[in-house]
Enzyme design. Sequence first.
Site, PDB file in Angstrom:
ATOM      1  N   GLU A 199      44.326  43.120  42.302  1.00 58.46           N
ATOM      2  CA  GLU A 199      45.701  43.508  42.626  1.00 58.46           C
ATOM      3  C   GLU A 199      45.893  45.024  42.654  1.00 58.46           C
ATOM      4  OE1 GLU A 199      48.211  39.690  41.071  1.00 58.46           O
ATOM      5  OE2 GLU A 199      47.749  41.174  39.552  1.00 58.46           O
TER       6      GLU A 199
ATOM      7  N   ASP B 249      46.990  46.384  30.591  1.00 58.12           N
ATOM      8  CA  ASP B 249      47.697  46.108  31.839  1.00 58.12           C
ATOM      9  C   ASP B 249      48.845  47.111  31.917  1.00 58.12           C
ATOM     10  OD1 ASP B 249      48.767  44.665  34.183  1.00 58.12           O
ATOM     11  OD2 ASP B 249      47.306  43.160  33.549  1.00 58.12           O
TER      12      ASP B 249
ATOM     13  N   TYR C  78      45.226  28.305  35.419  1.00 57.57           N
ATOM     14  CA  TYR C  78      46.187  29.290  34.910  1.00 57.57           C
ATOM     15  C   TYR C  78      47.212  28.541  34.052  1.00 57.57           C
ATOM     16  CZ  TYR C  78      44.773  33.596  37.339  1.00 57.57           C
ATOM     17  OH  TYR C  78      44.109  34.734  37.742  1.00 57.57           O
ATOM     18  N   PHE C  79      47.068  28.693  32.762  1.00 60.29           N
ATOM     19  CA  PHE C  79      47.906  27.900  31.863  1.00 60.29           C
ATOM     20  C   PHE C  79      49.257  28.565  31.580  1.00 60.29           C
ATOM     21  CE2 PHE C  79      44.284  25.304  29.602  1.00 60.29           C
ATOM     22  CZ  PHE C  79      43.903  24.803  30.831  1.00 60.29           C
ATOM     23  N   ASP C  80      49.603  29.587  32.388  1.00 60.13           N
ATOM     24  CA  ASP C  80      50.968  30.108  32.292  1.00 60.13           C
ATOM     25  C   ASP C  80      51.898  29.344  33.240  1.00 60.13           C
ATOM     26  OD1 ASP C  80      49.498  31.292  34.370  1.00 60.13           O
ATOM     27  OD2 ASP C  80      50.630  33.169  34.306  1.00 60.13           O
TER      28      ASP C  80
ATOM     29  N   GLU D 113      52.896  36.955  30.213  1.00 62.38           N
ATOM     30  CA  GLU D 113      54.264  37.425  30.492  1.00 62.38           C
ATOM     31  C   GLU D 113      55.292  36.487  29.850  1.00 62.38           C
ATOM     32  OE1 GLU D 113      51.874  37.162  32.799  1.00 62.38           O
ATOM     33  OE2 GLU D 113      52.126  38.653  34.405  1.00 62.38           O
TER      34      GLU D 113
ATOM     35  N   TRP E 226      47.718  34.058  30.791  1.00 62.16           N
ATOM     36  CA  TRP E 226      48.522  35.257  31.089  1.00 62.16           C
ATOM     37  C   TRP E 226      49.794  35.166  30.272  1.00 62.16           C
ATOM     38  CZ3 TRP E 226      45.897  38.889  33.378  1.00 62.16           C
ATOM     39  CH2 TRP E 226      44.834  38.548  34.211  1.00 62.16           C
TER      40      TRP E 226
ATOM     41  N   HIS F 269      46.816  48.236  37.848  1.00 65.10           N
ATOM     42  CA  HIS F 269      47.440  47.811  36.581  1.00 65.10           C
ATOM     43  C   HIS F 269      47.388  48.950  35.557  1.00 65.10           C
ATOM     44  CE1 HIS F 269      47.898  43.537  37.613  1.00 65.10           C
ATOM     45  NE2 HIS F 269      46.771  43.671  38.270  1.00 65.10           N
TER      46      HIS F 269
HETATM   47  C1  ACM Z   1      44.872  37.917  38.389  1.00 64.18           C
HETATM   48  O1  ACM Z   1      45.520  36.882  38.213  1.00 64.18           O
HETATM   49  N1  ACM Z   1      45.465  38.997  38.864  1.00 64.18           N
HETATM   50  C2  ACM Z   1      43.450  37.991  38.111  1.00 64.18           C
END
Ligand code: ACM
Length: 553
Positions: A309, A172, A401-403, A453, A451, A244
């Site tokens: 994105e 990324d 999405y477990f973030d 971050e 994710w 990315h």
């Molecule tokens: C993504 O969350 N950009 C796949």
Amino acid sequence: MIWGMDHLLPRPRVSESTPGVFEFVPGSSVSGPAALVDAVRLSLAVLDLRPAEAGADTAAVRVVEDAGLGPEAYEIEITAEGVRIAAGDRAGAFYAGQTLRQLLPAEAYRAAALPGTVWAVPCGRLADAPALSWRGAHLDVARNFLPKREVLRMIDMLALHKLNRLHLHLVDDQGWRVESRAYPLLHEIGSHRDQTTTSYYREEPAFDGVPHGGYYTLTDLAEISAYATARAVTVVPEIDVPGHASAILAAYPEFAARPADTYRVLDRWGISPAILSPLPATVDFLTTVFDEIIGALGDVPYFHIGGDECVLDDWAASAEISAYQEKLGLATPADLHAWFLRRLADVLAERRSRAVVWDEAFVSGMLRQDTVVMPWRGPQVGRRAAAAGHEVVATPVFPMYFDYAEAASAEEPLAIGDTITLADVAAFAPVPSEWTVEERDRVVGVQFQLWSERIPDGRTLDYRAWPRGCAAAEIAWSGAPVSECFTGRLDAHLVRLDAFGVEYRPPAGPRPWQRGGSGWRRHRPGVVDVQEMMRHLHELTQSADSTRPSTSS
Ligand code: ACM
């Protein structure tokens, strides 16, 4: 304590208890075809089962292959005399072993057998098979690198939940995470940054001043793949292109759409405009890198190429790229985005690997029919992909999405937004009942995303992944929301995770040392609402220029 058939997670299709127990003793053995015996022994490593002598019929566990059962399926019969397993394949035998492990005391989840443990399992009968073939977890090792030991441990965790895909997000803007012998600057330059942002949405940027980095050697990848394969897990590498791209371009700016020597591995989150050029030299470069990764991993049935994105401004602004677009007879940069990903998918197909993409690549069009689509921006775009004949793996932000935080509370550690609760995951139907039969058939699986971050280390990973991952495992195995007895089975399962040493989030809330504290790692409830985010993402899937996001993450 002897665990009962009612304590299994994921819940098996059929289970019946009968009176009595079978007890494993030192020196217990297992007989059957070598590959299946090997799988059972690996699942039950704590028992140190011996492979039985050929022809012996005194084994504690007798395994037979029954192709009629189908992939990953198994049956178990436990009597006071011993255990009989029938398995459709090696994975089925491995899962039969995992089910037996859950029937043993929770000490079966410790790294060594504790003296004095009675290794007994209750008598009964089970018949089990998964509803969905793709039961996945995504691990973003790009934003925050996780060392190899954490990846191997995640594979252990997937295996004990009968999850079978590890999607590794290997690049990324914030880092490139795999050795390249052909393009060594990728790992030499692209794998680290000087510092990392500690600021939140639209705040003045603040940084921690601490270098961060790491990468897997190709030999590490080979090891990860072998470890995963033994545990019935398929590694799905992701090289996310053409956007990315900051880390790639910091190493090799010549592959940029806008050549410049100002690219840096990003030290902040959000979406950057850095994008690879779609010209043939980039395809050749990526082909070489794909070949290195495929060579290391061995069998790569699925290869994720991202596509999400992408800010296409640099393509539109480049005379060379516009001329190339025209030469290909393509009307817009969005068409070129589609063409570029199609070209890469064709390269992978020549290597017997099916491409997987985020849903932007589907919306752009031109996908190969065998490309698997991950509709992260919601079920509506997923349905469109299924209707167009693509296999789909359900990956919607909500609730996969477990973030996102488990509770809208400042007690939580910093999360991207709120909330995705354990109950939200447990209630998720990966195969929507209102879809047509054909569309439903194309939902091959479901996957949760980690994710990273705001997942700086393995301890936070444990917290974010479990027990929501336990609920995800259950819905992936059954293809439907969890049943009402889930909570009781989870209570038993958390004792296993305690024995394994998992720092999951207790369902009642974080332990004192798991809270975010009073500094920058404290969660900020209310800043980003996941339902609003879903509405926004859905709108994006409706617009013509769907590759371009309008908010930063
Ligand atoms: C993504 O969350 N950009 C796949």
